[in-house]
Design an enzyme around this catalytic site. Structure first.
Site, PDB file in Angstrom:
ATOM      1  N   SER A   9       0.489  -1.442  -0.549  1.00 59.53           N
ATOM      2  CA  SER A   9       0.069  -0.079   0.390  1.00 59.53           C
ATOM      3  C   SER A   9       0.969   1.533  -0.267  1.00 59.53           C
ATOM      4  CB  SER A   9      -0.753   0.174   1.268  1.00 59.53           C
ATOM      5  OG  SER A   9      -1.334   1.282   1.350  1.00 59.53           O
ATOM      6  N   HIS A  34      -1.648  -1.166  -4.240  1.00 61.28           N
ATOM      7  CA  HIS A  34      -2.882  -0.998  -3.818  1.00 61.28           C
ATOM      8  C   HIS A  34      -2.152   0.818  -3.657  1.00 61.28           C
ATOM      9  CE1 HIS A  34      -5.727  -2.626  -2.031  1.00 61.28           C
ATOM     10  NE2 HIS A  34      -5.449  -1.425  -0.941  1.00 61.28           N
ATOM     11  N   ASP A  36      -4.601   3.514  -1.887  1.00 63.86           N
ATOM     12  CA  ASP A  36      -5.782   3.544  -1.490  1.00 63.86           C
ATOM     13  C   ASP A  36      -6.356   5.191  -1.104  1.00 63.86           C
ATOM     14  OD1 ASP A  36      -6.014   1.205   0.774  1.00 63.86           O
ATOM     15  OD2 ASP A  36      -4.225   2.339   1.268  1.00 63.86           O
ATOM     16  N   MET A  38      -9.084   7.723  -0.416  1.00 62.74           N
ATOM     17  CA  MET A  38     -10.372   8.298   0.865  1.00 62.74           C
ATOM     18  C   MET A  38     -10.677  10.031   0.616  1.00 62.74           C
ATOM     19  SD  MET A  38      -8.133   7.250   3.597  1.00 62.74           S
ATOM     20  CE  MET A  38      -6.688   5.743   3.738  1.00 62.74           C
ATOM     21  N   HIS A  67      -8.151   1.119  -4.416  1.00 62.88           N
ATOM     22  CA  HIS A  67      -8.755   0.852  -3.176  1.00 62.88           C
ATOM     23  C   HIS A  67     -10.286   1.912  -3.042  1.00 62.88           C
ATOM     24  CE1 HIS A  67      -9.563  -0.279   1.523  1.00 62.88           C
ATOM     25  NE2 HIS A  67     -11.248  -0.317   0.765  1.00 62.88           N
ATOM     26  N   MET A  69     -12.335   4.200  -1.004  1.00 60.23           N
ATOM     27  CA  MET A  69     -12.693   4.714   0.341  1.00 60.23           C
ATOM     28  C   MET A  69     -13.082   5.847  -0.070  1.00 60.23           C
ATOM     29  SD  MET A  69      -9.936   3.312   2.907  1.00 60.23           S
ATOM     30  CE  MET A  69      -8.477   3.430   2.035  1.00 60.23           C
ATOM     31  N   MET A 141     -11.377  -5.876   5.653  1.00 55.03           N
ATOM     32  CA  MET A 141     -10.701  -4.796   5.795  1.00 55.03           C
ATOM     33  C   MET A 141     -10.732  -5.974   7.578  1.00 55.03           C
ATOM     34  SD  MET A 141     -10.161  -2.171   3.951  1.00 55.03           S
ATOM     35  CE  MET A 141      -8.989  -1.474   5.560  1.00 55.03           C
ATOM     36  N   ASP A 176      -6.691  -6.561   4.082  1.00 56.19           N
ATOM     37  CA  ASP A 176      -5.861  -5.249   4.355  1.00 56.19           C
ATOM     38  C   ASP A 176      -6.147  -5.103   5.913  1.00 56.19           C
ATOM     39  OD1 ASP A 176      -4.788  -3.013   4.241  1.00 56.19           O
ATOM     40  OD2 ASP A 176      -6.187  -2.257   2.878  1.00 56.19           O
TER      41      ASP A 176
END
Length: 215
Positions: A9, A34, A36, A38, A67, A69, A141, A176
């Protein structure tokens, strides 16, 4: 533990040197990266958007495992696909119902990339059983999404065999949160075949040694 996908990540990487970080983890033996994303709404933090994905796509051939989020992922899926994401995972919790989740999955797959769905620690895996034959990846998660460096929630690992026993053999079961050389073995022994690790890899002096210790 062969065929385990390790997806470092970048949340824990050096953002001033992402090209170098991508090169170093590739040299350490990984094939995925990965990312992330957000939005400060679904989770209490803000990270990156399509521009960073596009920049990474220009400098690495690693699979960009994105990913989301974020709320309203369907609004941003085209931008992340265009930027170069190879896998797009959204959260089940942002959906109004199973039909809404199915529509998002179909949108991702029609874009030509792999579709993933993620569940937070409080979400029972049974809620997504009917979606398991529609997605390429399920992300479990084992921490609350939003920040790196959290401790592994052991109870969440028990979702892994529940997902595995109700899914096609081809499903990627990714975990994760709090992944290290000990928790990784718990997850893979229960049936996970993909692990996301951020601070454990990027805070290590030797990335290759850290990656190998997860297998």
């Amino acid at each position: 533990m062969k065929n385990i996908i390790i997806s470092p990540s970048i949340l824990s990487a050096d953002f001033a040197n992402l090209e170098q970080e991508a090169r170093l983890v590739k040299e350490a033996g990984v094939n995925w990266l990965h990312i992330d994303v957000m939005d400060g709404h679904f989770v209490p933090n803000i990270t990156i958007g399509p521009a960073v994905v596009k920049s990474l796509k220009n400098v690495t051939d690693l699979v960009l495992d994105t990913h989301l989020m974020i709320e309203n992922p369907e609004k941003y899926i085209p931008s992340f696909v265009q930027a170069g994401s190879d896998v797009l995972t959204f959260h089940y919790e942002v959906c109004n119902n199973l039909s809404h989740a199915t529509d998002i999955i179909n949108l991702i797959k029609k874009s030509g990339v792999k579709a993933g769905i993620s569940i937070k620690p409080a979400t029972p895996p049974e809620e997504i059983f009917s979606l398991l034959d529609k997605v390429d990846l399920v992300l479990i998660m084992t921490v609350e999404p939003g920040f790196g460096g959290q401790e592994f929630i052991h109870d969440c690992a028990m979702k892994i065999p529940m997902i595995k026993n109700n899914s096609p053999d081809s499903l990627i079961i990714q975990v994760d949160g709090g992944i290290n050389n000990l928790t990784s073995k718990i997850c893979t022994s229960l049936g996970a075949n993909s692990l996301v690790a951020g601070s454990y890899i990027f805070s290590a002096g030797d990335y290759k040694k850290a990656v190998q210790s997860l297998l």
